[in-house]
Every structure is written in structure tokens, then in C-alpha cells.
Design an enzyme around this catalytic site. Sequence first.
Site, mmCIF file in Angstrom:
data_model
loop_
_atom_site.group_PDB
_atom_site.id
_atom_site.type_symbol
_atom_site.label_atom_id
_atom_site.label_comp_id
_atom_site.label_asym_id
_atom_site.label_seq_id
_atom_site.Cartn_x
_atom_site.Cartn_y
_atom_site.Cartn_z
ATOM 1 N N ASP A 86 0.883 -1.269 -0.092
ATOM 2 C CA ASP A 86 -0.056 -0.073 0.070
ATOM 3 C C ASP A 86 0.951 1.271 -0.067
ATOM 4 O O ASP A 86 2.056 1.506 0.408
ATOM 5 C CB ASP A 86 -0.842 -0.216 1.048
ATOM 6 C CG ASP A 86 -0.116 0.137 2.431
ATOM 7 O OD1 ASP A 86 0.910 -0.611 2.761
ATOM 8 O OD2 ASP A 86 -0.628 0.949 3.369
ATOM 9 N N GLU A 181 0.123 -1.021 5.440
ATOM 10 C CA GLU A 181 1.105 -0.837 6.573
ATOM 11 C C GLU A 181 1.165 0.868 6.916
ATOM 12 O O GLU A 181 1.253 0.923 8.091
ATOM 13 C CB GLU A 181 2.396 -1.199 5.819
ATOM 14 C CG GLU A 181 3.541 -1.009 7.060
ATOM 15 C CD GLU A 181 3.998 0.310 7.152
ATOM 16 O OE1 GLU A 181 5.280 0.404 7.982
ATOM 17 O OE2 GLU A 181 3.848 1.139 6.386
HETATM 18 ZN ZN ZN Z 1 6.868 2.156 4.235
#
Ligand code: ZN
Length: 417
Positions: A86, A181
Amino acid sequence: MTDFHAELETRLTRYAAIDSQSDDNSPTSPSTDFQWNILRLLESELREIGATDVTLTDYGTVIATIPATAPDAEKLPTIALLAHIDTTPQFNATGVKPRVIRGYNGGPISFPDNPALTLTPEQSPYLATKRGHDIITASGLTLLGGDDKAGVAILMTAARHLLANPEIPHPTLRIAFTPDEEIGRGVHARLPADLDASFAYTFDGGAVGEIEYESFSADGATVTIQGVSIHPGNAKDKLVNAIHLAAKIIQTLPQATLTPETTEDREGFIHATEMTGGSSEMTLKFILRDFELDGLATKGQLLQQVCATVAATEPRAEITCTIKPQYRNMRYWLEKDMTPVDLARTAARSIGIEPVSVPIRGGTDGSRLTEMGIPCPNLFTGMQNIHGPLEWISVQDMGQATQFCLALVQQAATAKT
Ligand SMILES: [Zn+2]
């Protein structure tokens, strides 16, 4: 020796063009549906290069095995290698158009889609050391997303090379690509068991040589303020405006100290991230950060104290302050057994790179993973100026990160569990 530059460049530009921005406000996992696009692509690419046990979990993580090639592999630790797919919600990440500046000349870099923007070695001193390198940036309107598609490109390149060259000795490797994340939700409760590794590494760091094993310890706080709502025409001595109380809380909190904009190095902070609502009810959100647990607790107490003080000025209002743990400094676990860090340092030195360990003023998937039982330092990829339009990365730095990854897994073939 193969330098992997062409493969790394192709992979990073291809992955960067696929939108995979996460969304903090979405309750689903992954937080955005389109993250599945790159996850499915990586799943099929891992199958194509011959990885085994390739799985795309229902929580949106691609996991695969590179079978051990070292003798006595059953005595060696299984190592997981992770990167996140992401990109941050902090900046436009839709329609990324990566471009390559070949043989960088050391001067300012302009952007085709945004003439107002310039990247200079003065702003980014590390860039001054990359003369002659091939530099990848976005086009000026978006971030690049090298954070962490550089990590993805490095791991895919290393995996392809290891699978094609089984004479290179290494233990069982588990590759994992995680979503979300950037919004702190990359490590699902089932991930540690699904990885089934002795320890792990994230390839999510910056300058060549960075081997990080210290992150912030992090809490999140939500303050709600319930005022008293009544028609303003009949409000005398009755209405309690939640907006005024919210403003008092913000005003009472430290502003010239203890904020992200006034702290650095090992200093922690209280950061007001959101203020929403209206006169009848307000919600304030904060993130609290410190490298030490007592420092983190002190910041939580300060926030609670400020809320209590403001609440005491207006007994008809109701003010609550809820603090929840987010992640913890991975050092608390790693300092008890530095094997993963020592392995990485030895591997770096074996290819002429001097390791540097600086505490991360943030967290990684590795912070959560370490806390959940799989020690997980963070390693360099080369990414720079992340989360904005001036993001850049050197293809040659990614090449060094790939060599480092290969040296690391070979070094692990000599490790003892
Ligand atoms: Zn990162």
C-alpha cells in the site's frame, strides 16, 4: 556479477503505476478494494517464477515459500522477508506516472506535470551523492510509492534470482507482501502463524546501509466532548458549546514543545491529528509517540490531565479520553537476542556496505510482528523523500539492496537456530 538494474527499474515503475493507496477511514481489510489488484498480480508473478505454497490470504497478504537450498536446512532458521504494497493516504497516489532520469547529472530535477516543483541536492543532500545514478521519481502530481514498492521490487528480484539459481545456499525463505502498513494495519492477527518463521525482515528503509531495530512506541488517543445542545435563542445559562471546550483542550496542550514539528531524534510527541464535530459534540484524535514506555505513559497522563482540567471548568459537559496501544519499540525484544540484526550487519559488511542503525521515528510492520513473536528489523531499499511529490529513488541503490538481500540469506545459511 548481475546488477539487476534493468529488472528493478521495470518492476518498480510497473508496480508504482498501480494504485494501491490505503484508507484509514475504511473498516475493511484490506482498507481499499483496489489493493487486491497488485496483490493478485504479485501472487501470479510468484507462481511464474516458481515459488511454492503461494497463497493470497483472505486478509489480503500474499505469502510464498522459496524452498531451502542449504545443506542441513532443517537445522537453519526459517526467515521471512516482507514488503508492503500500500501507499500512504497522506498524498495523492492515484495515476502515478513514474519516470527515469538516466545518469543523473547532479543538478536540480524538474517535474513534467508540475513546473512549480523542483527537487535539488540542497533539499535532499543524499541526492548529491547519486551523480551518475538512474533516478526514478513520479511526474509531479503524485507520490512515487517507492515506499514500499521498492521493497516489493527488491524482494521479487531477489526471489526470482534465488529460484533460478538453486546452487546459492540459503535456508527456507518466506516472502510476504502486506496491505495497509501505512495505516498501521499491515500485520493481521494470523500473520505470525501463517509466516511460521524464526525471524523476519521488512525491506522498508531508506539510505543504503540502514539496518533499523528501534521504532517508536505508539498509542492513539480519542477525546470526546459532550456539550449541552439547546436552541441558541433560549440558550442563556443553558447551552454548553463542545467546540469551545475542544479549543480549550488544544490551547492548554503544549505547542512550543512535545509536538512533531518541535521534536527530533529521541524526543517523543503528542500530535493532534483530527478535530471533528459541532457545538453539541466534538471528537479529537491524537497520536502519542515515544521511544520509551515511561515517556509514552507520561504523554498519555498529560493529555488526560488537560482533559480533566478543562472538564472541571464545565461540570455540565462530559469529556472522556481513551488511550489505546498501537505498537511498541521493537528494541525491547531485539536487544534480548540480536541475532537477526547481527546477521544483517555481517551480510552488509560482506558486500562492502557499512551498516548504520538509527531509531525510526515511526513504526513498521516489523514493530507489530516483533511484538507478536517474530523479531523483525527493517532494512534499506534506497527510498527517499517518501509520502510526497518529491519522492525519489536510485536504481543503483535498489541494486545494492538486492545484493544485500542475497548476501543476507546466504549468511543465514551459516546461522544456528
Ligand atoms: Zn513503508
